[in-house]
Write an enzyme that holds these catalytic residues in place. Structure first.
Site, PDB file in Angstrom:
ATOM      1  N   ARG A 115       0.829  -1.203   0.000  1.00 43.22           N
ATOM      2  CA  ARG A 115       0.000   0.000   0.000  1.00 43.22           C
ATOM      3  C   ARG A 115       0.869   1.263   0.000  1.00 43.22           C
ATOM      4  O   ARG A 115       1.011   1.929  -0.993  1.00 43.22           O
ATOM      5  CB  ARG A 115      -0.952  -0.028   1.214  1.00 43.22           C
ATOM      6  N   ASP A 116       1.477   1.579   1.131  1.00 42.89           N
ATOM      7  CA  ASP A 116       2.248   2.813   1.240  1.00 42.89           C
ATOM      8  C   ASP A 116       3.471   2.793   0.333  1.00 42.89           C
ATOM      9  O   ASP A 116       3.927   3.844  -0.127  1.00 42.89           O
ATOM     10  CB  ASP A 116       2.670   3.029   2.696  1.00 42.89           C
ATOM     11  N   HIS A 160       5.364   4.565  12.567  1.00 42.83           N
ATOM     12  CA  HIS A 160       5.459   4.455  11.110  1.00 42.83           C
ATOM     13  C   HIS A 160       6.531   5.459  10.705  1.00 42.83           C
ATOM     14  O   HIS A 160       6.306   6.667  10.747  1.00 42.83           O
ATOM     15  CB  HIS A 160       4.102   4.798  10.488  1.00 42.83           C
ATOM     16  N   HIS A 206       9.712   7.030   8.259  1.00 41.34           N
ATOM     17  CA  HIS A 206      10.316   7.197   6.945  1.00 41.34           C
ATOM     18  C   HIS A 206      11.780   7.564   7.116  1.00 41.34           C
ATOM     19  O   HIS A 206      12.165   8.188   8.112  1.00 41.34           O
ATOM     20  CB  HIS A 206       9.586   8.288   6.154  1.00 41.34           C
ATOM     21  N   CYS A 216       4.377   9.616   0.130  1.00 41.50           N
ATOM     22  CA  CYS A 216       2.976  10.034   0.131  1.00 41.50           C
ATOM     23  C   CYS A 216       2.734  10.971  -1.038  1.00 41.50           C
ATOM     24  O   CYS A 216       3.458  11.960  -1.206  1.00 41.50           O
ATOM     25  CB  CYS A 216       2.626  10.725   1.449  1.00 41.50           C
ATOM     26  N   ASN A 271       9.762   4.589   3.187  1.00 39.02           N
ATOM     27  CA  ASN A 271       9.694   4.053   4.537  1.00 39.02           C
ATOM     28  C   ASN A 271      11.017   3.385   4.891  1.00 39.02           C
ATOM     29  O   ASN A 271      11.847   3.100   4.024  1.00 39.02           O
ATOM     30  CB  ASN A 271       8.599   2.984   4.621  1.00 39.02           C
TER      31      ASN A 271
END
Length: 284
Positions: A11-12, A191, A193, A224, A233
């Site tokens: 996803r990300d 989360h 990065h 993003c 990430n």
């Protein structure tokens, strides 16, 4: 000591790629990660395809996933409609993202912060699935700059019943800030990065502050679409190597994880950001 790693690559990771991979390929990535014994995988995003075309066909992705016992499969929702789509697929967990600033909420979710918080409360009230709420831009916003820790603390305090994750969406946090905000909010998850090469130091700081849930992305993919210059990430295999070296149990097959990132490099046709998949594991 043991922690849970959630791979957000499907996803990300893929949402920021210039090309859109077909649902079958995205499902294969999920399947490869589960075969590597990753305990939680964010498999899909239930957003409008015109907003994030890389995430189109979420239902097809989930339908093609071969469920493995021991892996929990989650999906991202940004509003009530996305939540309803997610639940209909039979995924195990809801991941709901809530911004810490007004500007980012409007850019990322097309909602005011008040509207987004109300929608999150609705999801928490009605969901029969476990819910993780990720507070994005918790350490800094690309539009408003520094974020007041008191604001993040107040948002987190209003999420009773949710598993809370603090997101360094644009990779500006440092270890002191990560440790301080985790201790202040008592959030179990982060989360991170690696935009400014502080992601892994921040992971260690989070571990020391009591975090037990770590988002990461295979091969360091990510970013993003609504956060300028927000690069990848922390890489899942790099994080596993680090944690295992610190005698923190992950139960993940590092060699299989490295093979997955090597496969993904071939799919995307370029060298990816992770270090361990290129250098290889080292047993000493």
């Amino acid at each position: 000591m043991a922690v849970t790693i959630c791979d957000v690559g499907p996803r990300d990771g893929l949402q920021n790629e210039p090309e859109t991979l077909p649902p079958a390929t995205r499902a294969e990535l999920v399947n490869r990660l589960s075969a590597a014994r990753v305990p939680r995988i964010e498999a899909a995003s239930f957003v409008r395809p015109d907003a994030v075309p890389q995430m189109a066909g979420a239902e097809e992705v989930v339908a093609a996933v071969q469920r493995r016992e021991g892996t929990e499969y989650s999906g991202l929702a940004l509003n009530a409609k996305g939540y309803e789509r997610l639940v209909a697929t039979g995924l195990d967990r809801v991941n709901y993202t809530l911004a810490a600033t007004e500007s980012f909420s409007r850019r990322n979710a097309n909602q005011s912060l008040a509207e987004a918080r109300a929608a999150a409360a609705e999801v928490l009230a009605r969901s029969e699935l476990p819910v993780t709420v990720t507070i994005s831009v918790a350490f800094g916003c690309p539009f408003e700059g520094e974020v007041d820790p008191a604001v993040v603390e107040e948002i987190a305090a209003g999420l009773a019943g949710a598993e809370v994750v603090l997101a360094d969406t644009i990779g500006v946090a440092t270890p002191r800030q990560v440790r301080s905000l985790l201790e202040r909010t008592h959030a179990p998850g982060v989360h991170l990065h690696n935009t400014r090469n502080t992601g892994y130091a921040n992971a260690v700081a989070a571990l020391e502050a009591g975090a037990t849930l770590f988002d990461a992305s295979c091969a360091g993919l990510g970013g993003c679409p609504y956060a300028p210059r927000a690069t990848g990430n922390i890489a899942t295999e790099d994080l596993v190597y680090l944690l295992e070296g610190e005698q923190v149990e992950t139960n993940i097959d590092l060699d299989a994880l490295i093979a997955t990132s090597e496969w993904l490099e071939g799919v995307l046709g370029r060298r990816l950001e992770g270090q361990v998949y290129r250098a290889g594991a080292w047993a000493g």
